[in-house]
Design an enzyme around this catalytic site. Structure first.
Site, PDB file in Angstrom:
ATOM      1  N   GLU A   1      -2.562   0.415  -4.539  1.00  0.00           N
ATOM      2  CA  GLU A   1      -2.372  -0.806  -3.765  1.00  0.00           C
ATOM      3  C   GLU A   1      -2.315  -2.022  -4.671  1.00  0.00           C
ATOM      4  O   GLU A   1      -2.988  -2.081  -5.700  1.00  0.00           O
ATOM      5  CB  GLU A   1      -3.456  -0.973  -2.700  1.00  0.00           C
TER       6      GLU A   1
ATOM      7  N   TYR B   1      -1.152  10.269  -3.385  1.00  0.00           N
ATOM      8  CA  TYR B   1      -1.361  11.488  -4.162  1.00  0.00           C
ATOM      9  C   TYR B   1      -0.414  12.597  -3.702  1.00  0.00           C
ATOM     10  O   TYR B   1       0.098  13.379  -4.519  1.00  0.00           O
ATOM     11  CB  TYR B   1      -2.800  11.965  -4.046  1.00  0.00           C
TER      12      TYR B   1
ATOM     13  N   ASP C   1       0.857  -1.192   0.000  1.00  0.00           N
ATOM     14  CA  ASP C   1       0.000   0.000   0.000  1.00  0.00           C
ATOM     15  C   ASP C   1       0.891   1.238   0.000  1.00  0.00           C
ATOM     16  O   ASP C   1       1.747   1.399   0.874  1.00  0.00           O
ATOM     17  CB  ASP C   1      -0.892  -0.023   1.245  1.00  0.00           C
TER      18      ASP C   1
ATOM     19  N   ARG D   1      -1.110  15.404   9.349  1.00  0.00           N
ATOM     20  CA  ARG D   1      -1.945  14.614  10.258  1.00  0.00           C
ATOM     21  C   ARG D   1      -1.591  14.886  11.719  1.00  0.00           C
ATOM     22  O   ARG D   1      -2.447  14.783  12.601  1.00  0.00           O
ATOM     23  CB  ARG D   1      -1.793  13.123   9.945  1.00  0.00           C
TER      24      ARG D   1
END
Length: 626
Positions: free
Chosen positions: A121, A23, A18, A60
């Site tokens: 993925e 992006y 993954d 994040r």
């Protein structure tokens, strides 16, 4: 509905790779100054700065989430860099991300069977590579193990402080069971592949390594970014015991809610309390068995050898006041979506020699009144015809058919909040050296009588490139073709209709011989003529007919030389006139056939010796100098 598949034993080595904030990484590669900075990729629209579709790990940490809008993200993290997704035809253009994903797939597929699950993925079946490595250079015999492999998170090992040392001991155990040794080899291979991806593309990725796809998928997201996780068989029970049932694939919707509300199952491990018979009684045979299996980490799903996408699709949402209210507005957007889809399937054909056979339209809509408020807009499918105009025409007819069914007998205003079209049933193009493979052994009259046309369908039917399909009959004459009724020989269908019929017939041909289209004309028998409009054409054809009555039987050799043809075979012939050929029809044929047909046309134009109304046989002489 989930389908239980038999367990293929635990000796498989499956990896799920993954990409990390893919992006964002693609944009950072284009703009290196963004590396290390809080960054998000936004699909822009006027409402609150657009929707975030990818958020970097730096952002994040400030609390930025994908569910936020651009304006909200800037409030949470003032220094965030918002990069807009490229726009084409009034919607997001993801081609740059698809191409970057293909770069990664080309590297990962070098070590085993590869299944591309999405843009970012991939599943890998590394069983053969791991078996080979174990027989030649088992991990315990290696002097140095890849440092990245030693950083693997091995589930079931204790002691986070000495994780790398514990991992190293796990890799080199001589008394390990065969399954664990295979996983160790698989982890070393995956670590090497991840290093190659970073070196060649500058992208980082995370991975899960286990004995089946389900467990590998769960593990790949456990430690991110740029890390990998191993799931030995001994750790499966503990992994699933505390896993929320909604985190399991196919349990995020109604089935997962039913397990929680009806059975009190909150974790996958809670399913162990129920027997297989009890689950089958409650959810049916297949679903019950599938639930019983996943509670034990059993999954027989195989990695399909597919590095290319199964389908191509594009869509657009129209939330709130932007909902489409008229057929004109819908058609305008369908035209743009069809342009994009046409470009993508044409590129797929050119690069990968694949042809899409089914066009499908999906939409979400609602009615302004309360009549059948829960009725969904039906999906519609039909055979796919290549060419922007044809795809646009067919998409509009699919929408009209779906709208009629959606509205029923009620006259009501409606709104469309989402539109998407997709090209499916993508198959490799047949390998052929000549158009004769499409026609060999069939007379034109029998081809016409066999011809049929598919109506719009709810299920995706098969089709063939280059064949005209009248999706919705527009006249009584079209109705005959649309329902497969045979056409009388004296009906003399149009030239385009004949080509349509021949294309339809091509789907039934399985002949593998080589040769030229001349083989077709050696055996064809038809009374449907394509005659010239000139007054002298009828008398000229009678003269030619009289001459043929005295000619001998011919044989067409592999060098495309045409001799004389038997009286019976040459009773009637299919007329050929270069000016009558529709170039758009030729463009729909496979490339090999296009070249051959254009070759005839060029030859006929150069010759300029054939009288109007003459037969195609006059274009091919037995003279070697012809």
């Amino acid at each position: 509905m989930p389908i239980p598949r038999p367990d293929l034993q635990g000796d498989r080595v499956i990896a799920h790779v993954d990409m990390d904030c893919f992006y964002v990484q693609v944009e950072q590669r284009k703009q290196p100054k963004l590396r290390g900075s809080p960054t998000a990729v936004v699909q822009y629209n006027d409402w609150k700065g657009g929707a975030l579709i990818a958020v970097s790990y730096e952002a994040r940490k400030f609390g930025v989430k994908r569910s936020m809008r651009g304006a909200e993200a800037e409030m949470v993290c003032p220094n965030i860099q918002l990069v807009q997704v490229p726009v084409a035809r009034g919607k997001a253009d993801l081609n740059a991300y698809r191409s970057a994903g293909s770069e990664v797939v080309s590297i990962l597929s070098t070590k085993g069977r590869c299944e591309r699950a999405s843009i970012d993925e991939v599943y890998l079946d590394l069983t053969d590579a791991a078996e080979s490595m174990l027989s030649e250079t088992p991990p315990e015999a290696l002097e140095d193990i890849d440092e990245e492999a030693l950083k693997s998170h091995v589930l079931g090992l204790s002691g986070d402080e000495d994780r790398e040392k514990n991992a190293q001991r796990w890799f080199i155990r001589s008394d390990a069971i065969h399954q664990d040794k295979l996983l160790a080899c698989g982890a070393i291979i995956v670590a090497h592949l991840r290093g190659e991806v970073l070196k060649e593309t500058e992208f980082t990725c995370s991975a899960g390594i286990a004995h089946n796809k389900m467990l590998a998928k769960l593990a790949s997201g456990m430690h991110k970014p740029a890390q990998q996780t191993i799931v030995p068989s001994s750790a499966v029970k503990d992994l699933l015991a505390s896993l929320p049932v909604k985190k399991m694939k196919q349990l995020g919707g109604k089935l997962g809610s039913s397990l929680q509300n009806d059975l009190g199952v909150n974790t996958v491990g809670d399913l162990l309390k129920y027997s297989e018979e009890k689950l089958q009684e409650r959810y049916g045979f297949n679903t019950g068995t599938w639930l019983w299996n996943i509670a034990r980490g059993i999954s027989g799903d195989e990695v399909k050898g597919r590095v290319l996408t199964k389908s191509h699709g594009c869509g657009k949402t129209f939330p709130g006041p932007r909902a489409l209210k008229t057929t004109a507005a819908v058609e305008s957007w369908l035209n743009q979506l069809c342009e994009e889809l046409s470009e993508r399937i044409q590129l797929d054909m050119d690069q990968n020699k694949r042809v899409a056979h089914t066009l499908t339209l999906h939409a979400r809509a609602f009615k302004t009144s309360d009549v059948e408020p829960h009725k969904k807009f039906p999906s519609k499918s039909c055979p796919l015809r290549y060419g922007i105009n044809k795809i646009q025409e067919d998409a509009k007819k699919l929408f009209e058919a779906g709208l009629r069914e959606f509205l029923g007998s009620h006259i009501n205003a409606w709104r469309v909040t989402s539109l998407s079209i997709s090209a499916g049933k993508i198959l490799d193009t047949p390998r052929t050296s000549s158009i004769s493979r499409f026609f060999q052994g069939k007379s034109l009259s029998s081809a016409i009588s066999d011809a049929s046309n598919d109506d719009i369908q709810d299920d995706a039917p098969s089709s063939s490139i280059g064949c005209k399909e009248n999706i919705v009959p527009e006249s009584d004459e079209d109705e005959v073709f649309a329902h497969g009724k045979s056409v009388k020989e004296d009906d003399a269908p149009s030239k385009d209709r004949k080509i349509d019929v021949l294309c339809t017939q091509s789907r039934k041909q399985k002949d593998k011989g080589n040769g030229s289209i001349l083989r077709f004309f050696s055996g064809i028998k038809t009374s449907a003529k394509l005659a010239s409009n000139a007054p002298s054409s009828r008398s000229e054809s009678h003269k030619v007919q009289d001459q043929r009555d005295h000619q001998e039987e011919c044989v067409v050799d592999d060098h495309s030389r045409l001799g004389t043809i038997s009286n019976q075979q040459r009773d009637d012939s299919w007329k050929f006139n270069a000016e009558d050929i529709d170039p758009s029809v030729i463009d729909e044929l496979p490339p090999e056939i296009q070249r051959e047909v254009r070759g005839w046309i060029c030859s006929s134009k150069r010759a300029k010796t054939t009288k109007q109304g003459s037969s195609i046989f006059h274009y091919f002489s037995t003279d070697d100098n012809a």
